[in-house]
Design an enzyme around this catalytic site. Structure first.
Site, PDB file in Angstrom:
ATOM      1  N   CYS A 118      12.745  35.325 -10.322  1.00 50.65           N
ATOM      2  CA  CYS A 118      14.197  35.198 -10.101  1.00 50.65           C
ATOM      3  C   CYS A 118      14.949  36.521 -10.283  1.00 50.65           C
ATOM      4  O   CYS A 118      16.132  36.611  -9.958  1.00 50.65           O
ATOM      5  CB  CYS A 118      14.777  34.122 -11.004  1.00 50.65           C
ATOM      6  SG  CYS A 118      13.980  32.537 -10.756  1.00 50.65           S
ATOM      7  N   HIS A 251      22.229  35.629 -11.252  1.00 51.82           N
ATOM      8  CA  HIS A 251      21.218  34.674 -10.782  1.00 51.82           C
ATOM      9  C   HIS A 251      21.714  33.263 -11.071  1.00 51.82           C
ATOM     10  O   HIS A 251      22.221  32.970 -12.154  1.00 51.82           O
ATOM     11  CB  HIS A 251      19.895  34.947 -11.505  1.00 51.82           C
ATOM     12  CG  HIS A 251      18.886  33.883 -11.242  1.00 51.82           C
ATOM     13  ND1 HIS A 251      18.593  33.456  -9.967  1.00 51.82           N
ATOM     14  CD2 HIS A 251      18.116  33.140 -12.081  1.00 51.82           C
ATOM     15  CE1 HIS A 251      17.685  32.494 -10.041  1.00 51.82           C
ATOM     16  NE2 HIS A 251      17.384  32.287 -11.306  1.00 51.82           N
ATOM     17  N   ASN A 281      18.785  26.509  -7.889  1.00 51.83           N
ATOM     18  CA  ASN A 281      18.173  27.803  -8.197  1.00 51.83           C
ATOM     19  C   ASN A 281      17.211  28.162  -7.061  1.00 51.83           C
ATOM     20  O   ASN A 281      16.187  27.505  -6.891  1.00 51.83           O
ATOM     21  CB  ASN A 281      17.434  27.680  -9.539  1.00 51.83           C
ATOM     22  CG  ASN A 281      16.766  28.983  -9.970  1.00 51.83           C
ATOM     23  OD1 ASN A 281      16.608  29.903  -9.162  1.00 51.83           O
ATOM     24  ND2 ASN A 281      16.356  29.050 -11.223  1.00 51.83           N
TER      25      ASN A 281
HETATM   26  C1  LIG Z   1      16.047  22.735 -18.058  1.00 51.05           C
HETATM   27  C2  LIG Z   1      17.350  22.408 -18.786  1.00 51.05           C
HETATM   28  C3  LIG Z   1      18.400  22.042 -17.765  1.00 51.05           C
HETATM   29  C4  LIG Z   1      17.122  21.251 -19.709  1.00 51.05           C
HETATM   30  O1  LIG Z   1      18.309  20.954 -20.403  1.00 51.05           O
HETATM   31  P1  LIG Z   1      18.249  20.674 -21.972  1.00 51.05           P
HETATM   32  O2  LIG Z   1      19.629  20.377 -22.379  1.00 51.05           O
HETATM   33  O3  LIG Z   1      17.550  21.850 -22.600  1.00 51.05           O
HETATM   34  O4  LIG Z   1      17.397  19.366 -22.004  1.00 51.05           O
HETATM   35  P2  LIG Z   1      16.045  19.069 -22.800  1.00 51.05           P
HETATM   36  O5  LIG Z   1      14.914  19.825 -22.198  1.00 51.05           O
HETATM   37  O6  LIG Z   1      16.312  19.230 -24.247  1.00 51.05           O
HETATM   38  O7  LIG Z   1      15.857  17.559 -22.489  1.00 51.05           O
HETATM   39  C5  LIG Z   1      16.763  16.593 -22.964  1.00 51.05           C
HETATM   40  C6  LIG Z   1      16.307  15.236 -22.508  1.00 51.05           C
HETATM   41  O8  LIG Z   1      16.517  15.120 -21.105  1.00 51.05           O
HETATM   42  C7  LIG Z   1      15.321  14.674 -20.470  1.00 51.05           C
HETATM   43  N1  LIG Z   1      15.268  15.217 -19.121  1.00 51.05           N
HETATM   44  C8  LIG Z   1      14.703  16.386 -18.721  1.00 51.05           C
HETATM   45  N2  LIG Z   1      14.870  16.519 -17.406  1.00 51.05           N
HETATM   46  C9  LIG Z   1      15.551  15.438 -16.964  1.00 51.05           C
HETATM   47  C10 LIG Z   1      16.027  15.023 -15.709  1.00 51.05           C
HETATM   48  N3  LIG Z   1      15.846  15.758 -14.600  1.00 51.05           N
HETATM   49  N4  LIG Z   1      16.685  13.856 -15.637  1.00 51.05           N
HETATM   50  C11 LIG Z   1      16.895  13.098 -16.710  1.00 51.05           C
HETATM   51  N5  LIG Z   1      16.468  13.430 -17.941  1.00 51.05           N
HETATM   52  C12 LIG Z   1      15.805  14.602 -18.056  1.00 51.05           C
HETATM   53  C13 LIG Z   1      14.215  15.173 -21.355  1.00 51.05           C
HETATM   54  O9  LIG Z   1      13.036  14.428 -21.156  1.00 51.05           O
HETATM   55  C14 LIG Z   1      14.821  14.976 -22.725  1.00 51.05           C
HETATM   56  O10 LIG Z   1      14.687  13.619 -23.075  1.00 51.05           O
HETATM   57  P3  LIG Z   1      14.215  13.202 -24.561  1.00 51.05           P
HETATM   58  O11 LIG Z   1      15.291  13.754 -25.447  1.00 51.05           O
HETATM   59  O12 LIG Z   1      14.168  11.733 -24.469  1.00 51.05           O
HETATM   60  O13 LIG Z   1      12.907  13.888 -24.742  1.00 51.05           O
HETATM   61  C15 LIG Z   1      17.854  23.639 -19.585  1.00 51.05           C
HETATM   62  O14 LIG Z   1      17.017  23.858 -20.697  1.00 51.05           O
HETATM   63  C16 LIG Z   1      17.899  24.887 -18.781  1.00 51.05           C
HETATM   64  O15 LIG Z   1      18.635  24.979 -17.816  1.00 51.05           O
HETATM   65  N6  LIG Z   1      17.138  25.906 -19.146  1.00 51.05           N
HETATM   66  C17 LIG Z   1      17.084  27.126 -18.394  1.00 51.05           C
HETATM   67  C18 LIG Z   1      16.229  26.897 -17.208  1.00 51.05           C
HETATM   68  C19 LIG Z   1      16.368  27.952 -16.194  1.00 51.05           C
HETATM   69  O16 LIG Z   1      17.424  28.459 -15.990  1.00 51.05           O
HETATM   70  N7  LIG Z   1      15.270  28.274 -15.531  1.00 51.05           N
HETATM   71  C20 LIG Z   1      15.213  29.203 -14.494  1.00 51.05           C
HETATM   72  C21 LIG Z   1      15.330  30.568 -15.034  1.00 51.05           C
HETATM   73  S1  LIG Z   1      15.056  31.680 -13.775  1.00 51.05           S
END
Ligand SMILES: CC(C)(COP(=O)(O)OP(=O)(O)OC[C@H]1O[C@@H](n2cnc3c(N)ncnc32)[C@H](O)[C@@H]1OP(=O)(O)O)[C@@H](O)C(=O)NCCC(=O)NCCS
Length: 324
Positions: A118, A251, A281
């Site tokens: 990215c 990004h 993304n």
């Molecule tokens: C991926 C991201 C959106 C997840 O959000 P978060 O607030 O950290 O969520 P978590 O991973 O803690 O998950 C919270 C809950 O949502 C659930 N969950 C994850 N994806 C889900 C989805 N698509 N739909 C519904 N629930 C989902 C998880 O299973 C978890 O459930 P649990 O508490 O019962 O285990 C976030 O961490 C993020 O954006 N990170 C950066 C990723 C990124 O930018 N990547 C590219 C970089 S180039």
């Protein structure tokens, strides 16, 4: 010594836009549960463009490049450098840049891919800038192109809702007038385990796991900290202060990352270009897609100072500061 100026831009998105509701309905057929509400609240994403089977990065890249060249008023034959940033190349080789070169009917100029996930576009732009600054190129095509939908595990809701396909391109021209005035790149391979697609082809077989895997929370934290540090460094290098920046084109991964970042840097949210609601993304394509959108809708104008930032797998990150 000449500066490298952005004189044209272009975009190409696959025609099929998939809303969160449509995606949730598709995923439900696989017993994968998600919702528009969860995706919007946690990421800001509302839809993504998904390529038809057989649509490749080179195809999207070529179309974006044609539009950028037209915008720049430059004939393909005047291009003397092509760099494509992609993590989803058509082939192991030849490079996607060589395929784009052939599609555009250009012969002879250097053409190569950059792989920094990215951060790829920012890496490619920095590389092209160095070619132009050193007199090795005068007109460069710099493209970010991805079909990330091909490397997603559609059974993994933590990743498959986050990404989309597309390509964005810019034309850089040597000019006495600035131009790119700062660029800085970083990598820390010790974080490879938080974002990767660790498959390969060996002995005629796929070895390892070819799908994208991510520790979302670890990426989130590292992204905010590394991008804010990089913004300070590139401004210091260019001798400007953060409040001179007219537009931030970061990004497009997660709107929460962008909100944290703009707050940390003291940059007003209205100055941050956001397209992730429509594109999700798109990895290396996200910055040029956002830049092109804001140039075309008249927000980014000639003379504006723009901070572009990439962050992603590797772990990689970096910034380019450009006077438009
Ligand atoms: C991926 C991201 C959106 C997840 O959000 P978060 O607030 O950290 O969520 P978590 O991973 O803690 O998950 C919270 C809950 O949502 C659930 N969950 C994850 N994806 C889900 C989805 N698509 N739909 C519904 N629930 C989902 C998880 O299973 C978890 O459930 P649990 O508490 O019962 O285990 C976030 O961490 C993020 O954006 N990170 C950066 C990723 C990124 O930018 N990547 C590219 C970089 S180039």
């Amino acid at each position: 010594m000449s500066y490298a100026r952005i004189i044209g831009s272009g975009s190409c998105l696959p025609p099929r836009a998939v809303s969160n509701d449509e995606l949730a309905a598709d995923l439900a057929k696989r017993d994968v549960e998600t919702s528009d509400e969860w995706i919007v609240e946690r990421t800001g994403i509302r839809q993504r463009h998904i390529a038809e089977a057989g649509t490749t990065s080179s195809k999207l890249a070529t179309e974006a490049a044609r539009i950028a060249l037209e915008d720049a008023g430059l004939a393909p034959q005047e291009v003397d450098l092509i760099i494509v940033a992609t993590s989803t190349p058509d082939y192991i080789f030849p490079s996607t840049a060589c395929l784009v070169q052939a599609n555009l009917g250009i012969k002879g100029c250097p053409a190569f891919d950059v792989q920094a996930v990215c951060s790829g576009f920012v890496y490619a732009l920095t590389t092209a800038n160095a070619f132009i600054r050193s007199g090795q190129a005068r007109n460069a095509l710099v493209i970010g192109a991805e079909v990330f939908s091909t490397i997603l595990d559609w059974n993994d809701r933590r990743t498959c809702v986050l990404f989309g396909d597309g390509a964005g391109a810019v034309v850089l021209k040597a000019s006495e007038q600035p131009g790119i005035i700062g660029a800085q790149l970083n990598a820390d391979g010790s974080h490879m385990g938080i974002l990767y697609a660790a498959g390969n082809v060996a002995s005629g077989q796929v070895v390892g796991d070819p799908f994208l895997r991510m520790d979302g929370q670890a990426v989130f934290k590292l992204a905010v900290n590394s991008l804010s540090q990089s913004a300070h460094q590139v401004c210091e290098q260019a001798g400007i202060s953060l409040d001179e920046i007219d537009w931030m084109v970061p990004h497009q991964a997660n709107v929460r990352i962008l909100n944290f970042l703009s707050r940390k840097l003291g940059i007003a949210p209205e100055k941050v270009i956001i397209t992730l609601d429509k594109h999700a993304n798109t990895s290396a394509a996200s910055v040029p897609l956002a830049l092109d959108a804001a140039r075309r809708d008249g927000r980014i104008k000639e003379g504006d100072l723009v901070l572009m930032q990439g962050v992603g797998g590797g772990f990689t990150w970096g910034s380019v500061l450009a006077r438009m």
